[in-house]
Design a protein around this motif. Structure first.
Motif, PDB file in Angstrom:
ATOM      1  N   SER A 126     -12.136  -4.230  -8.076  1.00 20.09           N
ATOM      2  CA  SER A 126     -11.837  -4.093  -6.647  1.00 20.09           C
ATOM      3  C   SER A 126     -10.533  -3.323  -6.430  1.00 20.09           C
ATOM      4  CB  SER A 126     -11.764  -5.467  -5.967  1.00 20.09           C
ATOM      5  OG  SER A 126     -10.580  -6.151  -6.365  1.00 20.09           O
ATOM      6  N   LYS A 292      -6.939   0.573   6.241  1.00 14.27           N
ATOM      7  CA  LYS A 292      -6.115  -0.602   6.580  1.00 14.27           C
ATOM      8  C   LYS A 292      -4.837  -0.622   5.727  1.00 14.27           C
ATOM      9  CE  LYS A 292      -7.678  -4.312   3.464  1.00 14.27           C
ATOM     10  NZ  LYS A 292      -8.472  -5.549   3.332  1.00 14.27           N
ATOM     11  N   SER A 296      -1.701  -6.153  -0.886  1.00 14.89           N
ATOM     12  CA  SER A 296      -0.653  -6.741  -1.743  1.00 14.89           C
ATOM     13  C   SER A 296       0.721  -6.403  -1.181  1.00 14.89           C
ATOM     14  CB  SER A 296      -0.764  -6.194  -3.165  1.00 14.89           C
ATOM     15  OG  SER A 296      -2.023  -6.495  -3.687  1.00 14.89           O
ATOM     16  N   HIS A 319       2.468  -1.736  -6.406  1.00 11.57           N
ATOM     17  CA  HIS A 319       1.516  -1.487  -5.330  1.00 11.57           C
ATOM     18  C   HIS A 319       1.968  -0.368  -4.414  1.00 11.57           C
ATOM     19  CE1 HIS A 319      -0.778  -4.961  -6.442  1.00 11.57           C
ATOM     20  NE2 HIS A 319       0.352  -5.644  -6.524  1.00 11.57           N
TER      21      HIS A 319
HETATM   22  C1  FMN Z   1      -6.368   4.902  -3.502  1.00 12.87           C
HETATM   23  C2  FMN Z   1      -6.251   3.441  -3.208  1.00 12.87           C
HETATM   24  C3  FMN Z   1      -5.104   2.760  -3.611  1.00 12.87           C
HETATM   25  C4  FMN Z   1      -4.965   1.394  -3.356  1.00 12.87           C
HETATM   26  N1  FMN Z   1      -3.844   0.747  -3.796  1.00 12.87           N
HETATM   27  C5  FMN Z   1      -3.734  -0.585  -3.612  1.00 12.87           C
HETATM   28  C6  FMN Z   1      -2.594  -1.295  -4.101  1.00 12.87           C
HETATM   29  O1  FMN Z   1      -1.681  -0.731  -4.709  1.00 12.87           O
HETATM   30  N2  FMN Z   1      -2.541  -2.629  -3.876  1.00 12.87           N
HETATM   31  C7  FMN Z   1      -3.523  -3.312  -3.193  1.00 12.87           C
HETATM   32  O2  FMN Z   1      -3.434  -4.509  -3.012  1.00 12.87           O
HETATM   33  N3  FMN Z   1      -4.589  -2.660  -2.696  1.00 12.87           N
HETATM   34  C8  FMN Z   1      -4.738  -1.322  -2.896  1.00 12.87           C
HETATM   35  N4  FMN Z   1      -5.830  -0.670  -2.394  1.00 12.87           N
HETATM   36  C9  FMN Z   1      -6.735  -1.376  -1.484  1.00 12.87           C
HETATM   37  C10 FMN Z   1      -7.678  -2.336  -2.140  1.00 12.87           C
HETATM   38  O3  FMN Z   1      -8.399  -1.706  -3.174  1.00 12.87           O
HETATM   39  C11 FMN Z   1      -8.646  -2.931  -1.102  1.00 12.87           C
HETATM   40  O4  FMN Z   1      -7.974  -3.291   0.050  1.00 12.87           O
HETATM   41  C12 FMN Z   1      -9.359  -4.137  -1.688  1.00 12.87           C
HETATM   42  O5  FMN Z   1     -10.280  -3.706  -2.653  1.00 12.87           O
HETATM   43  C13 FMN Z   1     -10.102  -4.966  -0.659  1.00 12.87           C
HETATM   44  O6  FMN Z   1     -11.165  -4.236  -0.106  1.00 12.87           O
HETATM   45  P1  FMN Z   1     -11.272  -3.956   1.467  1.00 12.87           P
HETATM   46  O7  FMN Z   1      -9.887  -3.591   1.908  1.00 12.87           O
HETATM   47  O8  FMN Z   1     -12.212  -2.782   1.587  1.00 12.87           O
HETATM   48  O9  FMN Z   1     -11.781  -5.191   2.114  1.00 12.87           O
HETATM   49  C14 FMN Z   1      -5.984   0.700  -2.650  1.00 12.87           C
HETATM   50  C15 FMN Z   1      -7.130   1.397  -2.254  1.00 12.87           C
HETATM   51  C16 FMN Z   1      -7.268   2.748  -2.530  1.00 12.87           C
HETATM   52  C17 FMN Z   1      -8.527   3.443  -2.103  1.00 12.87           C
END
Ligand code: FMN
Length: 355
Positions: A126, A292, A296, A319
């Motif tokens: 995820s 969104k 984290s 993060h």
């Molecule tokens: C390129 C990219 C970088 C991300 N970096 C982080 C991160 O550093 N920390 C974090 O908690 N979520 C990060 N996310 C978001 C999570 O992957 C995402 O919010 C989580 O999988 C939950 O899914 P949802 O937000 O679609 O419900 C990132 C997403 C993308 C696409």
């Protein structure tokens, strides 16, 4: 059923976790004789790489793409293309104190409910790192589209409430937020620094434009071009909304304002975002994704542990402050995959008077 495969004729299957040995993709259905080398994939991956801006995680992955199959002498052979990226900078120690906790806003709780087990190191599958494989696949789709003079580019429309006010695609690569407005980029940077000091995170909006897409792509009724684009973008972690053309603004317009008048020279406006009845109309495809804030955060929040006990959590790992700007190239990759797939699908049914 397991949902790791995307596309019909240009079909990708991705694999890998944030802190596993590596991530990758198998692309089946890529036509032969398309120029492709690791450099082309690498230049896309570099745009996704952490550490490029204040908004990015300090994790410093080299993200070196290796083509394992399907390419010979710099040209695709028509056989499955496998691309792999090793995880070299994964540090799971910061996640150990949270191994039993569910981060609010993240997939920890839903993965646990669904599978009864989860790879808590960096969020497992995820994690935003999963998008490495999509970007590698997107680079191959872009190589195919380039041959057909179809060009797809992404930019940041908004970050933390700061929206671009001017538009110059030439400056998108000249600032770390991929903003087509240099002044807005400066304000975005100040906002990110401010949010970082608070230990918080912010979201934004990415726009993708596809130019040179021929009319006629998209398969009604369930595989409409706009439906497939929405699925492609919504499948990216942190994307919470998708708009095509005028999008949600169309709901406020009258028909006389929203229709794009047709002339012998083309459409007079593009509220449709290049798609009518799920089929491309030859105009630019314009699509936006709402992203969104990163879940984290350092700010302490209420949560529960795996036994259901009330706890608090402040996430200390490495993060991003925002998924923007790194998510830009991911959106570009997903749009490229959808258009490449529909391009091949249209070619498969194309009726030619000479045949
Ligand atoms: C390129 C990219 C970088 C991300 N970096 C982080 C991160 O550093 N920390 C974090 O908690 N979520 C990060 N996310 C978001 C999570 O992957 C995402 O919010 C989580 O999988 C939950 O899914 P949802 O937000 O679609 O419900 C990132 C997403 C993308 C696409």
């Amino acid at each position: 059923m397991p949902g790791n495969t995307f596309g019909t004729l240009f079909r990708i299957t991705t694999w890998g976790e944030s802190h596993g040995r590596g991530l990758g993709v198998v692309i089946d259905g890529c036509p032969p004789r398309i120029p492709l080398d690791e450099e082309m994939i690498q230049s896309m991956l570099n745009r996704r790489r952490p550490g490029g801006s204040h908004a990015s995680t300090p994790r410093r992955e080299p993200d070196s793409a290796v083509i394992m199959s399907g390419v010979f002498d710099g040209i695709t052979t028509g056989t499955p293309i496998m691309i792999m990226v090793e995880n070299r900078d994964a540090d799971s120690t910061a996640y150990e104190p949270h191994a039993e906790l569910f981060r609010p806003g993240h997939g920890d709780i839903t993965y646990q409910v669904k599978y009864g087990i989860r790879d808590w190191r960096g969020g497992g599958r995820s994690s935003g790192r999963e998008t490495v494989a999509r970007v590698a696949a997107g680079a191959v789709a872009k190589a195919l589209l380039l041959k057909e003079n179809i060009e797809i580019s992404a930019y940041t429309l908004e970050l933390g409430g700061i929206r671009i006010e001017t538009f110059n695609m030439d400056v998108v690569d000249k600032n770390m937020f991929y903003s087509p407005d240099m002044d807005a980029a400066e304000r975005m940077e100040a906002r990110v620094i401010q949010i970082k000091e608070l230990g918080d995170s912010i979201g934004g909006i990415v726009a993708v434009i596809a130019k040179g897409v021929p009319a006629g792509l998209g398969d009604p009724v369930f595989d409409k071009m706009d439906a497939d684009l929405a699925k492609a973008l919504m499948s990216i972690g942190a994307v919470k909304g998708v708009e095509i053309g005028a999008g949600f603004e169309a709901a406020k317009k009258q028909g006389s304002e929203n229709n794009d008048p047709i002339t012998a020279d083309g459409f007079l406006s593009n509220n449709a975002g290049g798609i009518l009845a799920g089929i491309t109309n030859g105009d630019d495809i314009v699509v936006r994704a709402a992203v969104k804030p990163i879940p984290s955060i350092l700010i302490e929040q209420k949560t529960i542990d795996q036994s259901g006990k009330s706890r608090t959590i402040s996430t200390k790992g490495r993060h991003d402050v925002s998924a923007i700007p790194r998510i830009n190239v991911v959106c570009e990759a997903m749009v490229s995959l959808v258009i490449a797939d529909h391009f091949l699908r249209q070619r498969a049914i194309q009726w030619n008077e000479s045949t």
